[in-house]
Structures are given as C-alpha cells and as structure tokens.
Design an enzyme around this catalytic site. Structure first.
Site, PDB file in Angstrom:
ATOM      1  N   SER A  60       0.837  -1.203   0.000  1.00  9.73           N
ATOM      2  CA  SER A  60       0.000   0.000   0.000  1.00  9.73           C
ATOM      3  C   SER A  60       0.876   1.259   0.000  1.00  9.73           C
ATOM      4  O   SER A  60       2.066   1.201   0.346  1.00  9.73           O
ATOM      5  CB  SER A  60      -0.886  -0.050   1.257  1.00  9.73           C
ATOM      6  OG  SER A  60      -1.419   1.194   1.578  1.00  9.73           O
ATOM      7  N   SER A 190       9.911   9.968   9.108  1.00  7.75           N
ATOM      8  CA  SER A 190       8.848  10.962   8.905  1.00  7.75           C
ATOM      9  C   SER A 190       9.369  12.321   9.380  1.00  7.75           C
ATOM     10  O   SER A 190      10.308  12.372  10.186  1.00  7.75           O
ATOM     11  CB  SER A 190       7.637  10.552   9.752  1.00  7.75           C
ATOM     12  OG  SER A 190       6.708  11.607   9.813  1.00  7.75           O
ATOM     13  N   TYR A 203       3.127   7.866  17.712  1.00  6.38           N
ATOM     14  CA  TYR A 203       3.777   7.794  16.392  1.00  6.38           C
ATOM     15  C   TYR A 203       5.070   8.619  16.405  1.00  6.38           C
ATOM     16  O   TYR A 203       6.124   8.135  15.988  1.00  6.38           O
ATOM     17  CB  TYR A 203       2.806   8.318  15.340  1.00  6.38           C
ATOM     18  CG  TYR A 203       3.338   8.307  13.917  1.00  6.38           C
ATOM     19  CD1 TYR A 203       3.510   7.109  13.230  1.00  6.38           C
ATOM     20  CD2 TYR A 203       3.649   9.492  13.260  1.00  6.38           C
ATOM     21  CE1 TYR A 203       3.977   7.096  11.921  1.00  6.38           C
ATOM     22  CE2 TYR A 203       4.114   9.493  11.950  1.00  6.38           C
ATOM     23  CZ  TYR A 203       4.275   8.293  11.282  1.00  6.38           C
ATOM     24  OH  TYR A 203       4.744   8.286   9.990  1.00  6.38           O
ATOM     25  N   LYS A 207       8.938   7.293  15.855  1.00  8.74           N
ATOM     26  CA  LYS A 207       9.777   7.772  14.744  1.00  8.74           C
ATOM     27  C   LYS A 207      11.009   8.525  15.265  1.00  8.74           C
ATOM     28  O   LYS A 207      12.077   8.456  14.664  1.00  8.74           O
ATOM     29  CB  LYS A 207       8.949   8.662  13.805  1.00  8.74           C
ATOM     30  CG  LYS A 207       7.846   7.905  13.048  1.00  8.74           C
ATOM     31  CD  LYS A 207       8.414   6.957  11.994  1.00  8.74           C
ATOM     32  CE  LYS A 207       7.330   6.267  11.183  1.00  8.74           C
ATOM     33  NZ  LYS A 207       7.845   5.419  10.108  1.00  8.74           N
ATOM     34  N   SER A 239      -1.596   8.463   0.702  1.00 10.90           N
ATOM     35  CA  SER A 239      -1.507   7.016   0.985  1.00 10.90           C
ATOM     36  C   SER A 239      -2.675   6.642   1.904  1.00 10.90           C
ATOM     37  O   SER A 239      -3.561   7.455   2.140  1.00 10.90           O
ATOM     38  CB  SER A 239      -0.176   6.694   1.691  1.00 10.90           C
ATOM     39  OG  SER A 239      -0.256   7.010   3.058  1.00 10.90           O
TER      40      SER A 239
HETATM   41  N1  LIG Z   1       1.899   8.955   4.029  1.00  9.07           N
HETATM   42  C1  LIG Z   1       2.448   9.860   4.808  1.00  9.07           C
HETATM   43  O1  LIG Z   1       1.966  10.987   4.926  1.00  9.07           O
HETATM   44  C2  LIG Z   1       3.725   9.527   5.536  1.00  9.07           C
HETATM   45  C3  LIG Z   1       4.490  10.580   6.027  1.00  9.07           C
HETATM   46  C4  LIG Z   1       5.655  10.302   6.700  1.00  9.07           C
HETATM   47  C5  LIG Z   1       6.071   8.995   6.866  1.00  9.07           C
HETATM   48  N2  LIG Z   1       5.313   7.976   6.390  1.00  9.07           N
HETATM   49  C6  LIG Z   1       5.794   6.596   6.604  1.00  9.07           C
HETATM   50  O2  LIG Z   1       5.756   5.900   5.389  1.00  9.07           O
HETATM   51  C7  LIG Z   1       5.637   4.502   5.643  1.00  9.07           C
HETATM   52  C8  LIG Z   1       4.580   3.923   4.721  1.00  9.07           C
HETATM   53  O3  LIG Z   1       3.316   4.450   5.069  1.00  9.07           O
HETATM   54  P1  LIG Z   1       2.194   4.829   3.995  1.00  9.07           P
HETATM   55  O4  LIG Z   1       1.989   6.273   4.064  1.00  9.07           O
HETATM   56  O5  LIG Z   1       2.497   4.214   2.685  1.00  9.07           O
HETATM   57  O6  LIG Z   1       0.916   4.152   4.689  1.00  9.07           O
HETATM   58  P2  LIG Z   1       0.016   2.903   4.244  1.00  9.07           P
HETATM   59  O7  LIG Z   1      -0.899   2.656   5.385  1.00  9.07           O
HETATM   60  O8  LIG Z   1      -0.579   3.162   2.918  1.00  9.07           O
HETATM   61  O9  LIG Z   1       1.066   1.711   4.120  1.00  9.07           O
HETATM   62  C9  LIG Z   1       1.644   1.113   5.257  1.00  9.07           C
HETATM   63  C10 LIG Z   1       2.252  -0.220   4.872  1.00  9.07           C
HETATM   64  O10 LIG Z   1       2.811  -0.821   6.057  1.00  9.07           O
HETATM   65  C11 LIG Z   1       2.316  -2.155   6.160  1.00  9.07           C
HETATM   66  N3  LIG Z   1       2.239  -2.617   7.539  1.00  9.07           N
HETATM   67  C12 LIG Z   1       1.461  -2.120   8.545  1.00  9.07           C
HETATM   68  N4  LIG Z   1       1.595  -2.885   9.633  1.00  9.07           N
HETATM   69  C13 LIG Z   1       2.462  -3.890   9.316  1.00  9.07           C
HETATM   70  C14 LIG Z   1       2.980  -5.012  10.029  1.00  9.07           C
HETATM   71  N5  LIG Z   1       2.627  -5.285  11.283  1.00  9.07           N
HETATM   72  N6  LIG Z   1       3.848  -5.824   9.389  1.00  9.07           N
HETATM   73  C15 LIG Z   1       4.197  -5.581   8.103  1.00  9.07           C
HETATM   74  N7  LIG Z   1       3.741  -4.549   7.382  1.00  9.07           N
HETATM   75  C16 LIG Z   1       2.875  -3.717   7.986  1.00  9.07           C
HETATM   76  C17 LIG Z   1       0.928  -2.090   5.521  1.00  9.07           C
HETATM   77  O11 LIG Z   1       0.493  -3.381   5.161  1.00  9.07           O
HETATM   78  C18 LIG Z   1       1.201  -1.202   4.322  1.00  9.07           C
HETATM   79  O12 LIG Z   1       1.749  -1.959   3.280  1.00  9.07           O
HETATM   80  C19 LIG Z   1       5.317   4.380   7.127  1.00  9.07           C
HETATM   81  O13 LIG Z   1       6.473   3.996   7.825  1.00  9.07           O
HETATM   82  C20 LIG Z   1       4.914   5.780   7.531  1.00  9.07           C
HETATM   83  O14 LIG Z   1       5.196   6.041   8.877  1.00  9.07           O
HETATM   84  C21 LIG Z   1       4.147   8.223   5.721  1.00  9.07           C
END
Ligand SMILES: NC(=O)c1ccc[n+]([C@@H]2O[C@H](COP(=O)([O-])OP(=O)(O)OC[C@H]3O[C@@H](n4cnc5c(N)ncnc54)[C@H](O)[C@@H]3O)[C@@H](O)[C@H]2O)c1
Length: 349
Positions: A60, A190, A203, A207, A239
């Site tokens: 995802s 993040s 969170y 991080k 996302s």
């Molecule tokens: N989207 C944002 O705004 C944003 C900003 C800063 C950092 N991030 C970081 O980016 C990374 C990806 O997040 P995203 O935005 O794509 O969110 P998302 O929810 O779309 O994707 C998260 C992914 O992590 C996987 N995941 C969750 N729990 C899990 C587990 N127990 N074991 C294995 N996989 C697991 C999910 O299956 C998914 O594939 C995260 O680490 C998030 O903290 C996202």
C-alpha cells in the site's frame, strides 16, 4: 575589457545564481541537499540496477509506489507486508508495467511485529537471491488520538511495529551486509521523527526513536564506508496512512478515507526517495511548503517554531474535537495559496 566591468559581470552572475537558488528554495519539495542531488547527482536508473531490494509495507501507499517505480529498473524485488493477496496484486502490476520477469519478484509475507519470524524471512531472501543490497524499512502505522485519551496499548503497539519491528529486521540483515562490507539500509521515517505534532504522540515517539537508533548505528558502522544508513523523512504524502491510523484503542483504526488534496503525490515522494538512495544521502526531508518550512524553522529557529506549533496545534486539536481528522487549517492555507498563484499567473501572462 576593464577590471571594473568584469567585477560587475561577476557580481551579476553571483546574484543570478543566488536568485535561482532562492527560487528553487521557494518552490522546493525537498531539502537543499536532496534537490542538489536531483539536479546534479547520480540517476537511480544508472545506480540501482542489478540490485536485490527488499521493501517492507509493499502492499500500500509509499511502499507500493516504490516497488512500481523500482520494477522499471533492472532490479530483483522482495515484496513484504502481512496480506499475501495484496502483495500478489502488487506483483502482477509490477510485471504488467515494469521490465521485470516472474523470477525477479519474490513475495514474502511478513508481520513486522512478529519478531521471531524475521531471521527465517532473511534466510528465505538470501536463499532466493543470494544477497540483499538494499533493505527498505517502510512498513508502519500512524495514530490519531489525544495523548490523555489513549490507552497505553496503543503506544506499545506503535513502538512494537514502527520501532522494534524495524530494528529487529535490520539486525537480521546487518550481519550479511557487514560480511559483504556493502549494502544500504533505507528507513522511511517521517518529518514527525524530527518535529512533533498533536494527536500523534505515540507515532512521533516511535519515529524519533528510529531516528536516534539509525543515527547511532551509522556512526558505529563508520569502519564500513560501503554500508549506507539512510533516513527518509517525508511530510504528508497521499496514501492510506490516516485511514489505517490507530485511535485511542489498539483494536480501532480511523477506518475512513480523509482529504488528500493538500498532500504530496506519492509518485513524487518516491522519485525523491530513489534519488536519495542513488546518492547515498544520510537524511532527507521530503515535503511541500509550508511543512518543509516548518522543519527548517524547527532546525534553526526553535523558539519561533514552538510559537507557530502552539497556534497550529491548538487549531488542530479544536478541529479534531469537532470531528475533523485532517489538517483543515492547512487545507484553508492551501486554497489561499492556490488563489495567490492563480493571481500571479494572471498578472504575469
Ligand atoms: N503517508 C504519509 O503521509 C507519511 C508521512 C511520513 C512517513 N510515512 C511513513 O511511510 C511509511 C509507509 O506508510 P504509507 O503512508 O504508505 O501508509 P500505508 O498505510 O498506505 O502503508 C503502510 C504499509 O505498512 C504495512 N504494515 C502495517 N503494519 C504492518 C505489520 N505489522 N507488518 C508488516 N507490514 C505492515 C501495511 O500493510 C502497508 O503496506 C510508514 O512507515 C509511515 O510512517 C508516511
């Protein structure tokens, strides 16, 4: 040509260069080192070929887009997350749109919180491809709840997943990289690993912990210059992160789609991640303004940053209590930014 004229021309050149840099900063969606690397640095298309790249959270959001972009380069991919059907869907799309063959993509279901399974998973990847060049620690979950209302289990779960799960997998892969004296460990952290925002206390803590861990590890690995530790710090990116966020209870996630228009496009974030990986950057900030500006403020003018965070934070908490989960203050800002830019275009063209 007189010396005076030459000096004037040099000064004009310097001023123009400064203006260009200023414009780049105003339009920036990444820190200056990253944007420099995008402009003058190594291309992912040249640097990341023939590599074995293991991406967690590949089902995802950012992880999914990352494997789509990687599948257009000549790499071998390991796709990990918990849901095998989702990973198979992502694999199919990689095969349809990329240049990889069936044998180049290995689907490996993995739960980051099940630390006892990480060693076997690492062995399975090594058995499949013989090496791991890049581990992308991307899987993670966020939170939307006020600190005082949140059950301790939520903080525990976020630490188990975002921090300990990531550290555990890294520790399994690291001996292999040390043996080869090369490899990259890329962690999707993040901006909330650098600054803090209300409603995400657990969170933010997880991080911040990750950033501390990997900054320390980088120094400890100084005798292995071929091993690169990279922290990617995105701001808001499109996302499912908010939808999947935990709330006051560990069993309850937000569960609804929220407004994403003010967030950076996932494809742009991932492109900048690839540039960072190709150029071995230690830490990158990826975000549009005003988020990027706020991080610069935190870095260089913390007193002002606190002042601003308190004002925006109060509004955010007020909105949350009224049932709004996303940054409506920011959406408000966004609509004015759009109007301003449209006005400028109208005046100039
Ligand atoms: N989207 C944002 O705004 C944003 C900003 C800063 C950092 N991030 C970081 O980016 C990374 C990806 O997040 P995203 O935005 O794509 O969110 P998302 O929810 O779309 O994707 C998260 C992914 O992590 C996987 N995941 C969750 N729990 C899990 C587990 N127990 N074991 C294995 N996989 C697991 C999910 O299956 C998914 O594939 C995260 O680490 C998030 O903290 C996202």
């Amino acid at each position: 040509m007189s010396w005076e004229l030459l000096l004037w021309l040099l000064a004009l050149g310097a001023l123009l260069a400064l203006l260009v840099q200023l414009l780049r900063f105003v339009r920036a969606d990444g820190d200056l080192t990253l944007l420099w690397a995008e402009w003058q640095g190594r291309r992912p298309e040249w640097e990341l070929t023939d590599m074995v790249i293991w991406v967690t959270g590949a089902s995802s959001g950012i992880g999914e887009e990352l494997v789509y972009q990687l599948s257009k380069l000549g790499v071998s991919l390991v796709l990990s997350a918990r849901r095998v059907q989702e990973l198979e869907r992502v694999k199919r799309r990689c095969l349809e749109n990329g240049i990889l063959k069936e044998k180049d993509i290995f689907v490996l279901p993995l739960d980051l919180t099940d630390r006892s399974s990480h060693e076997a998973a690492t062995k399975a990847v090594l058995q499949e491809f013989g090496k791991i060049d890049i581990l992308v620690n991307n899987g993670g979950q966020s939170q939307r709840s006020l600190c005082v209302d949140t059950n301790l289990d939520v903080f525990k779960e976020l630490m188990e997943l975002n921090y300990l799960g990531t550290v555990s997998l890294t520790m399994c892969v690291l001996p292999h990289m040390i043996e080869r004296k090369q490899g990259k460990i890329v962690t999707v952290n993040s901006l909330l690993g650098i600054i803090s925002a209300p409603l995400s206390s657990g969170y933010c803590a997880s991080k911040h912990a990750l950033r501390g861990f990997f900054n320390c590890l980088r120094v400890e690995l100084a005798e292995y210059p071929g091993i690169v530790i990279s922290n990617i710090c995105p701001g808001p990116v499109q996302s499912n992160i908010v939808k999947n966020s935990l709330t006051e209870e560990v069993t309850k996630s937000v569960g609804i789609d929220t407004v994403q228009s003010h967030k950076m496009a996932t494809s742009r974030c991932v492109r900048l991640m690839l540039i960072s990986m190709a150029n071995d950057l230690k830490e990158v900030w990826i975000a549009d303004h005003p988020f990027l500006l706020v991080v610069y403020l935190w870095q260089y003018m913390p007193t002002w940053a606190w002042w601003l965070t308190n004002i925006l934070g109060k509004k955010r908490i007020e909105n949350f209590k009224n049932g709004l989960i996303c940054w409506f203050t920011i959406n408000y800002y966004w609509s004015w930014r759009k109007k301003f830019l449209q006005g400028c275009r109208y005046l100039l063209l």
